[in-house]
Write a protein that holds these residues in place. Sequence first.
Motif, PDB file in Angstrom:
ATOM      1  N   LEU A 232       0.716  -1.214  -0.098  1.00 35.88           N
ATOM      2  CA  LEU A 232       0.169  -0.134   0.142  1.00 35.88           C
ATOM      3  C   LEU A 232       0.705   1.267   0.020  1.00 35.88           C
ATOM      4  O   LEU A 232       0.559   2.234  -0.652  1.00 35.88           O
ATOM      5  N   GLN A 233       2.021   1.248   0.559  1.00 35.77           N
ATOM      6  CA  GLN A 233       2.761   2.392   0.558  1.00 35.77           C
ATOM      7  C   GLN A 233       3.313   2.718  -0.721  1.00 35.77           C
ATOM      8  O   GLN A 233       3.467   3.988  -1.089  1.00 35.77           O
TER       9      GLN A 233
ATOM     10  N   PRO B  36      -1.093   2.776  -3.955  1.00 37.90           N
ATOM     11  CA  PRO B  36      -2.195   3.227  -3.300  1.00 37.90           C
ATOM     12  C   PRO B  36      -3.354   2.649  -3.831  1.00 37.90           C
ATOM     13  O   PRO B  36      -4.794   2.662  -3.226  1.00 37.90           O
TER      14      PRO B  36
END
Length: 73
Positions: free
Chosen positions: A51-52, A55
């Motif tokens: 997710l970093q 996104p």
Amino acid sequence: EYWHWQLEGLTAVSPDGATLGVLKEVVQSPAHDLYLVEAPNGQIHWVPAVLQYVPEIDLAGGRVVMILPEMED
């Protein structure tokens, strides 16, 4: 979660919408998948599928939003 074939070929864009390239391949690794992105100039970027750095995945829109990792010299 997505199948690799669903992701390969998506346009990679930055959060502000700039085109980064095309997601060419999904490579499995012990920790997480890695996305191989080929930029328009032929440069290759490896992006962790977390997710970093990823996104948003928009299959209907044919794009994946990515933040390219900073590389140390």
